[in-house]
Scaffold this motif. Structure first.
Motif, PDB file in Angstrom:
ATOM      1  N   LEU A   1       0.961  -1.342   0.014  1.00 50.48           N
ATOM      2  CA  LEU A   1       0.189  -0.055  -0.815  1.00 50.48           C
ATOM      3  C   LEU A   1       0.605   1.481   0.498  1.00 50.48           C
ATOM      4  N   PHE A   2       2.631   1.696   0.697  1.00 50.97           N
ATOM      5  CA  PHE A   2       2.868   2.484   0.748  1.00 50.97           C
ATOM      6  C   PHE A   2       2.810   2.925  -1.200  1.00 50.97           C
ATOM      7  N   LEU A   3       4.109   1.359  -1.696  1.00 49.06           N
ATOM      8  CA  LEU A   3       4.169   2.153  -3.144  1.00 49.06           C
ATOM      9  C   LEU A   3       2.881   2.152  -3.420  1.00 49.06           C
ATOM     10  N   ALA A   4       1.870   2.046  -3.494  1.00 52.23           N
ATOM     11  CA  ALA A   4       0.359   2.177  -4.493  1.00 52.23           C
ATOM     12  C   ALA A   4       0.228   3.605  -4.134  1.00 52.23           C
ATOM     13  N   THR A   5       0.535   4.251  -2.423  1.00 48.89           N
ATOM     14  CA  THR A   5       0.473   5.383  -2.866  1.00 48.89           C
ATOM     15  C   THR A   5       1.432   6.470  -3.695  1.00 48.89           C
ATOM     16  N   TRP A   6       2.723   6.055  -3.275  1.00 47.56           N
ATOM     17  CA  TRP A   6       3.317   7.584  -4.207  1.00 47.56           C
ATOM     18  C   TRP A   6       2.852   7.013  -6.487  1.00 47.56           C
ATOM     19  N   LEU A   7       2.437   5.695  -6.739  1.00 46.06           N
ATOM     20  CA  LEU A   7       2.192   5.048  -7.262  1.00 46.06           C
ATOM     21  C   LEU A   7       1.163   6.009  -8.080  1.00 46.06           C
ATOM     22  N   LEU A   8      -0.038   6.123  -7.052  1.00 49.68           N
ATOM     23  CA  LEU A   8      -0.877   6.730  -7.407  1.00 49.68           C
ATOM     24  C   LEU A   8      -1.430   8.140  -7.148  1.00 49.68           C
ATOM     25  N   GLY A   9       0.087   8.980  -6.334  1.00 45.67           N
ATOM     26  CA  GLY A   9      -0.142  10.266  -6.234  1.00 45.67           C
ATOM     27  C   GLY A   9       0.556  10.041  -7.448  1.00 45.67           C
ATOM     28  N   GLY A  10       1.602  10.157  -8.716  1.00 45.63           N
ATOM     29  CA  GLY A  10       2.514  10.285  -9.237  1.00 45.63           C
ATOM     30  C   GLY A  10       1.164  10.483 -10.785  1.00 45.63           C
ATOM     31  N   LEU A  11      -0.088   9.274 -10.448  1.00 44.24           N
ATOM     32  CA  LEU A  11      -0.807   9.006 -11.510  1.00 44.24           C
ATOM     33  C   LEU A  11      -1.837  10.692 -11.041  1.00 44.24           C
ATOM     34  N   VAL A  12      -2.316  11.080 -10.599  1.00 42.96           N
ATOM     35  CA  VAL A  12      -3.152  12.083 -10.030  1.00 42.96           C
ATOM     36  C   VAL A  12      -2.425  13.571 -10.906  1.00 42.96           C
ATOM     37  N   SER A  13      -0.567  13.681 -10.759  1.00 46.30           N
ATOM     38  CA  SER A  13       0.057  14.085 -10.723  1.00 46.30           C
ATOM     39  C   SER A  13      -0.206  14.538 -12.525  1.00 46.30           C
ATOM     40  N   LEU A  14      -0.049  13.172 -13.264  1.00 46.84           N
ATOM     41  CA  LEU A  14      -0.256  13.361 -14.519  1.00 46.84           C
ATOM     42  C   LEU A  14      -1.483  13.876 -14.793  1.00 46.84           C
ATOM     43  N   ILE A  15      -2.664  13.544 -14.397  1.00 50.24           N
ATOM     44  CA  ILE A  15      -3.800  14.408 -14.595  1.00 50.24           C
ATOM     45  C   ILE A  15      -3.984  15.416 -14.595  1.00 50.24           C
ATOM     46  N   GLY A  16      -3.773  15.774 -13.415  1.00 55.03           N
ATOM     47  CA  GLY A  16      -2.964  17.472 -13.401  1.00 55.03           C
ATOM     48  C   GLY A  16      -2.090  18.417 -14.885  1.00 55.03           C
ATOM     49  N   ALA A  17      -1.539  17.402 -14.944  1.00 54.15           N
ATOM     50  CA  ALA A  17      -0.307  18.107 -15.787  1.00 54.15           C
ATOM     51  C   ALA A  17      -0.592  17.859 -17.430  1.00 54.15           C
ATOM     52  N   LEU A  18      -2.460  17.207 -17.700  1.00 57.87           N
ATOM     53  CA  LEU A  18      -2.669  16.719 -18.931  1.00 57.87           C
ATOM     54  C   LEU A  18      -4.200  18.233 -18.976  1.00 57.87           C
ATOM     55  N   CYS A  19      -4.223  18.479 -17.649  1.00 56.09           N
ATOM     56  CA  CYS A  19      -4.774  19.623 -17.562  1.00 56.09           C
ATOM     57  C   CYS A  19      -4.062  20.923 -17.741  1.00 56.09           C
TER      58      CYS A  19
ATOM     59  N   VAL B   1       2.094  12.398  -0.250  1.00 56.86           N
ATOM     60  CA  VAL B   1       2.455  12.118  -1.375  1.00 56.86           C
ATOM     61  C   VAL B   1       1.962  13.204  -2.150  1.00 56.86           C
ATOM     62  N   LEU B   2       1.174  13.915  -1.926  1.00 60.82           N
ATOM     63  CA  LEU B   2       0.635  14.933  -3.139  1.00 60.82           C
ATOM     64  C   LEU B   2       1.273  16.277  -2.379  1.00 60.82           C
ATOM     65  N   LEU B   3       1.665  16.302  -1.461  1.00 60.55           N
ATOM     66  CA  LEU B   3       2.515  17.565  -1.287  1.00 60.55           C
ATOM     67  C   LEU B   3       4.558  17.430  -1.749  1.00 60.55           C
ATOM     68  N   THR B   4       4.414  16.174  -1.995  1.00 58.79           N
ATOM     69  CA  THR B   4       5.825  15.598  -2.316  1.00 58.79           C
ATOM     70  C   THR B   4       6.127  15.901  -3.985  1.00 58.79           C
ATOM     71  N   PHE B   5       4.852  15.197  -4.862  1.00 56.51           N
ATOM     72  CA  PHE B   5       5.293  16.120  -6.053  1.00 56.51           C
ATOM     73  C   PHE B   5       4.533  17.040  -6.049  1.00 56.51           C
ATOM     74  N   GLY B   6       4.332  18.600  -5.174  1.00 58.34           N
ATOM     75  CA  GLY B   6       3.550  19.699  -5.543  1.00 58.34           C
ATOM     76  C   GLY B   6       5.023  20.482  -6.943  1.00 58.34           C
ATOM     77  N   GLY B   7       4.656  21.084  -7.506  1.00 54.72           N
ATOM     78  CA  GLY B   7       5.919  22.279  -8.143  1.00 54.72           C
ATOM     79  C   GLY B   7       5.707  21.761  -9.371  1.00 54.72           C
ATOM     80  N   TRP B   8       4.224  20.619 -10.403  1.00 59.91           N
ATOM     81  CA  TRP B   8       4.812  20.432 -12.050  1.00 59.91           C
ATOM     82  C   TRP B   8       4.164  21.839 -12.115  1.00 59.91           C
ATOM     83  N   ASN B   9       3.092  22.138 -11.678  1.00 64.75           N
ATOM     84  CA  ASN B   9       2.721  22.713 -12.202  1.00 64.75           C
ATOM     85  C   ASN B   9       3.035  24.250 -12.284  1.00 64.75           C
ATOM     86  N   GLU B  10       4.075  24.516 -11.884  1.00 62.36           N
ATOM     87  CA  GLU B  10       4.595  25.477 -12.187  1.00 62.36           C
ATOM     88  C   GLU B  10       5.136  26.134 -13.748  1.00 62.36           C
TER      89      GLU B  10
END
Length: 441
Positions: free
Chosen positions: A50-68, A207-216
């Motif tokens: 579950l630990f690794l799955a949350t990081w993978l999910l964080g990448g997926l959510v970030s990718l969805i945001g990046a597509l937007c 996790v998502l806080l650690t992924f934050g910043g790509w929107n720059e």
């Protein structure tokens, strides 16, 4: 004149290569957070799967945001980035409020908290007294602001050097984690969590806080030499690289320490190096964490000044911010203003017991509020600006932006529910901006 046009000496030029843009984005995201949040995520996931799955999910959510973001940056390329998108969707009043928030809370607060991480890790190496973290943080902001004033080439060149050093260090940690056998005695000396719990929602917050910043990326879309259409490729590649790095380094933490020791750790990177390389490794990871934060500070300073420039370009009262230096290809007045406000926030943080935590509380609610607004703006502009050509359209519309907005709404709620008084101060500063708009309109 539009900031993204490139016409005239007082506007930005398309001088960034795709690799420059990716270096900036990866440098912002892969900061010192990866040395702080894994233990918190481990405490709320229990098992390694579950630990690794949350990081993978964080990448997926970030990718969805990046597509937007890819649709917004290709349809509306502009140095103002998020500011410009919100202006197009909701008008001048809301765009001004966002620019005010960037200048007074979001970007300057992010610069201050990242600079504090540098100070927190450098202080044990060379102690300058009780205010050592604040002193180091202030020196970081001053130095990197000057670096970016010297010009875009110097600023991105510095970013590449810092990122290269950071990647070498991260690769070293991953290699040590998988190839060097830990000391059983040192492992036994580490604390072990007594009561692991499962709270996936709270784990995803970190996790998502650690992924934050790509929107720059939105702030450099108009300066991309290959054209704003290539920003789609830049965003997707950057998110995939970041996700891969996070999965590798977290796998190394699990392999060496195990979930129980990770969950009990307050400095998981230091614990990994202590049980494998000893005290020299501890010193090394301290320097590495400082460099990681330094890389993020430099990139955040670089992109943050672009909003200040856009504010000065669009509002006469702040016209002095809207000056672009053609020789250095940088907004010098905007950089100086951002630096001064960041130093003031560092001073405010020095008055508290934990400058870093104070800055997190101060910035988080305002950040996620406007992140949610960006997701909504995509859907608003689909109806409001139907005639605008869209080189890239987000797939599975409107499901994709709705998922993105839902994630942002949850993090907005969490940032208000789990942070301290600093969050209320940040919201109060935002409301003050509303009053200020009516004074200068």
């Amino acid at each position: 004149m539009k900031g993204g046009s490139g016409a005239g000496e007082n506007s930005p030029k398309p001088v960034l290569r795709m690799v420059d843009a990716m270096v900036i984005i990866v440098g912002i995201v892969v900061g010192a957070g990866i040395f702080r949040t894994p233990s918190l995520v481990a405490a709320y996931t229990g098992g390694w799967e579950l630990f690794l799955a949350t990081w993978l999910l964080g990448g997926l959510v970030s990718l969805i945001g990046a597509l937007c973001y890819a649709e917004l940056t290709t349809a509306f390329p502009n140095t103002g980035g998020d500011y410009h998108f919100l202006m197009q969707a909701f008008g001048r009043r809301f765009a001004f409020l966002f620019a005010w928030a960037r200048v007074s809370v979001i970007q300057t607060g992010s610069i201050a908290l990242l600079a504090y991480i540098v100070g927190d890790y450098l202080s044990p190496l060379y102690y300058l007294g009780p205010y050592a973290p604040a002193i180091y943080a202030g020196l970081v902001v001053i130095t990197l602001t000057v670096v970016n004033i010297l010009g875009i080439t110097f600023g991105t060149g510095t970013q590449k050097v810092l990122l290269a050093i950071q990647f070498v260090g991260l690769l070293l940690i991953i290699t040590v984690g998988f190839l060097i056998r830990p000391s059983p005695m040192a492992l036994a000396a580490l604390p072990v969590t007594d009561s692991p719990s499962t709270a996936l929602g709270l784990a995803m917050v970190f996790v998502l806080l650690t992924f934050g910043g790509w929107n720059e990326a939105g702030y450099i879309s108009a300066e991309l030499r290959a054209g704003s259409r290539k920003m789609v490729q830049v965003l997707i590649i950057s998110i995939l690289v970041i996700t891969g790095i996070y999965l590798l380094i977290n796998s190394a933490f699990i392999y060496v320490l195990g979930m129980d020791r990770m969950a009990a750790s307050t400095a998981v990177g230091i614990d990994l190096m202590r049980v494998t390389l000893g005290e020299p490794g501890v010193f090394l990871v301290g320097v590495l964490a400082a460099l990681a934060a330094l890389t993020s500070v430099n990139a955040t300073i670089f992109t943050g000044a672009r909003t200040n420039y856009a504010l000065g370009r669009d509002f006469k009262t702040f016209s002095w911010l809207g000056k672009w230096n053609h020789k250095t290809s940088s907004p010098i007045p905007a950089l100086l203003t951002q630096g001064i406000v960041s130093l003031a926030l560092i001073g405010l943080g020095a008055m508290t017991r934990d400058g870093f935590q104070s800055m997190v509380d101060f910035t988080a609610p305002v950040f996620w509020f406007f992140f949610l607004a960006i997701g909504v703006s995509l859907m608003v502009l689909r109806k409001k600006k139907q005639q605008i050509p869209r080189p890239f359209r987000v797939p599975l519309y409107p499901v994709t932006p709705i998922i993105f907005c839902g994630s942002c709404a949850y993090l907005l709620y969490s940032s208000l529910a789990y942070t301290g008084v600093g969050a209320l101060v940040g919201v109060a500063v935002l409301l003050l901006g509303t009053l200020f708009f009516y004074v200068i309109r």
